[in-house]
Design an enzyme around this catalytic site. Structure first.
Site, short mmCIF file in Angstrom:
data_model
loop_
_atom_site.label_atom_id
_atom_site.label_comp_id
_atom_site.label_asym_id
_atom_site.label_seq_id
_atom_site.Cartn_x
_atom_site.Cartn_y
_atom_site.Cartn_z
N ILE A 178 0.97 -0.79 0.09
CA ILE A 178 -0.07 0.05 0.13
C ILE A 178 0.79 1.43 0.02
O ILE A 178 0.39 2.36 0.19
CB ILE A 178 -0.73 -0.08 1.39
CG1 ILE A 178 -0.02 0.47 2.25
CG2 ILE A 178 -1.78 -1.25 1.10
CD1 ILE A 178 -1.16 0.61 3.96
N HIS A 189 -4.47 -4.00 -2.20
CA HIS A 189 -4.68 -3.55 -1.08
C HIS A 189 -4.66 -2.29 -1.02
O HIS A 189 -4.67 -2.13 0.27
CB HIS A 189 -3.50 -4.73 -0.21
CG HIS A 189 -3.57 -6.20 -0.40
ND1 HIS A 189 -3.00 -7.09 0.10
CD2 HIS A 189 -4.56 -6.70 -0.42
CE1 HIS A 189 -3.00 -8.35 -0.02
NE2 HIS A 189 -3.83 -8.29 -0.30
P1 NAD Z 1 5.09 -9.96 3.95
O1 NAD Z 1 5.24 -9.50 5.46
O2 NAD Z 1 3.86 -11.79 4.49
O3 NAD Z 1 5.93 -11.32 3.51
C1 NAD Z 1 7.24 -10.64 3.58
C2 NAD Z 1 8.07 -11.19 2.51
O4 NAD Z 1 8.91 -10.71 2.32
C3 NAD Z 1 8.95 -12.29 2.73
O5 NAD Z 1 8.32 -13.59 2.27
C4 NAD Z 1 9.75 -12.45 3.39
O6 NAD Z 1 10.28 -12.91 3.48
C5 NAD Z 1 10.73 -10.68 2.23
N1 NAD Z 1 11.64 -10.20 2.52
C6 NAD Z 1 11.97 -9.54 3.96
N2 NAD Z 1 13.27 -9.03 3.40
C7 NAD Z 1 13.08 -8.98 1.73
C8 NAD Z 1 14.38 -8.38 1.42
N3 NAD Z 1 14.60 -7.43 1.90
N4 NAD Z 1 14.29 -8.75 0.22
C9 NAD Z 1 12.98 -9.66 -0.58
N5 NAD Z 1 12.46 -10.03 0.44
C10 NAD Z 1 12.36 -10.08 1.84
O7 NAD Z 1 4.14 -9.65 3.08
P2 NAD Z 1 3.19 -9.38 2.12
O8 NAD Z 1 3.56 -10.89 1.11
O9 NAD Z 1 3.20 -8.60 0.54
O10 NAD Z 1 1.56 -9.68 2.59
C11 NAD Z 1 1.64 -9.37 3.74
C12 NAD Z 1 0.61 -8.51 3.91
O11 NAD Z 1 0.77 -6.80 4.74
C13 NAD Z 1 0.49 -7.18 2.78
O12 NAD Z 1 -0.73 -8.00 2.13
C14 NAD Z 1 0.56 -6.61 2.31
O13 NAD Z 1 -0.91 -5.20 2.13
C15 NAD Z 1 0.52 -5.35 4.08
N6 NAD Z 1 1.91 -4.87 4.19
C16 NAD Z 1 1.96 -4.06 3.42
C17 NAD Z 1 3.21 -3.47 3.23
C18 NAD Z 1 3.67 -2.56 2.54
O14 NAD Z 1 3.00 -1.84 1.91
N7 NAD Z 1 4.96 -1.89 2.37
C19 NAD Z 1 4.19 -3.57 4.31
C20 NAD Z 1 3.80 -4.79 5.18
C21 NAD Z 1 2.68 -4.85 5.44
#
Ligand code: NAD
Ligand code: ZN
Length: 255
Positions: free
Chosen positions: A100, A116
């Site tokens: 997001i 999302h």
């Molecule tokens: P998740 O947190 O479930 O998984 C994160 C994944 O990223 C893990 O598999 C992890 O091993 C991997 N990872 C961590 N650091 C990394 C790196 N430097 N390089 C590559 N891979 C890396 O996230 P998800 O699968 O996106 O699901 C979580 C939900 O939470 C999503 O639906 C999202 O909407 C929300 N969310 C969004 C944000 C954002 O917008 N940045 C942040 C946190 C959560």
């Protein structure tokens, strides 16, 4: 492995990317599942469900304003920038993201499907009003306001325009994403645990339609068993190297 991936991308006909919180980790935005049960020191069920918003909108808004501030400070990293470059090169046709944080758009990608929602968008709980606070230029004023945000059209409470746990995904975006996945011959899956459905169906649809799945993650995920190529490492580093190899492959006629 990375040479194989570069070759698949360079020769692709319809490349898409499917991204999750891990692609933004190197921009300083914490992922969701990577810490012990708590998310930015909050319990998910207290800040990211429709029930939580009914019970305590003030706490939910405190959490989302904190995330808005954090995401506003964040900048696209090498992985976001590499995807923008792949789109400019005409190779990448769309980014489907679960994030997001708006960083794909900030990096320069034009065709971004947000499954999302978006942290900068708010919507009314009483009417159809929506607003993008970045586009309306109201973000700073909005963040400073201590009262709960109200709709300028009908006076009802505004809420973040994001998908909370237990809520359906925006159907139009989801259908568009599924259609893109059906067309894709190569799909880059970056930084997602692959545990949030229906978003996580995307790479399965690609596979069902005989496409290749290239995954980039610091560790194995729910997608890894169906990935044709798994590139282990931080998204920024891996994508930088991969992009350089794609460019080399496009120059080199023998590739
Ligand atoms: P998740 O947190 O479930 O998984 C994160 C994944 O990223 C893990 O598999 C992890 O091993 C991997 N990872 C961590 N650091 C990394 C790196 N430097 N390089 C590559 N891979 C890396 O996230 P998800 O699968 O996106 O699901 C979580 C939900 O939470 C999503 O639906 C999202 O909407 C929300 N969310 C969004 C944000 C954002 O917008 N940045 C942040 C946190 C959560
Ligand atoms: Zn309203």
């Amino acid at each position: 492995m990375i040479e194989e991936a570069a070759k698949l991308i360079a020769h692709s006909r319809f490349l898409i990317a499917f991204t999750g919180a891990g692609i933004s980790a190197e921009s300083g935005i914490p992922t969701f599942r990577d810490r012990g049960g708590l998310w930015e020191n909050y319990r998910v069920e207290e800040v990211a469900t429709p029930e939580a918003f009914k019970r305590n909108p003030r706490l939910v808004w405190e959490f989302y304003k904190m995330r808005m501030k954090r995401m506003k400070e964040a900048k696209p990293n090498k992985a976001h920038l590499a995807l923008a470059e792949l789109e400019r090169m005409g190779l990448l046709k769309a980014v489907i993201t679960q994030n997001i944080d708006n960083l794909h758009r900030e990096a320069g990608n034009k065709n971004v499907i947000e499954l999302h929602g978006n942290i900068y968008r708010v919507k009314c709980t009483g009417c159809a009003y929506t607003e993008n606070l970045l586009e309306s230029g109201r973000i700073e004023e909005f963040l400073k306001e201590e009262d709960l945000p109200k709709c300028s059209e009908c006076g009802s409470l505004l809420r973040p325009d994001v998908v909370w746990f237990g809520e359906p995904l925006p159907q139009e975006a989801l259908q568009k994403a599924f259609k893109l996945a059906e067309r894709a011959d190569v799909c880059l899956v970056i930084g997602t645990s692959g545990q949030v459905f229906p978003a996580a169906y995307i790479p399965y649809i690609v596979k069902d339609n005989k496409g290749y799945v290239i995954e980039i993650n610091v560790k194995e995920s729910g997608i890894t068993p169906i990935a044709d190529i798994f590139l282990k490492g931080p998204a920024g580093e891996v994508m930088e190297t991969l992009l350089a190899k794609v460019k080399r492959c496009l120059k080199d006629k023998g590739c």
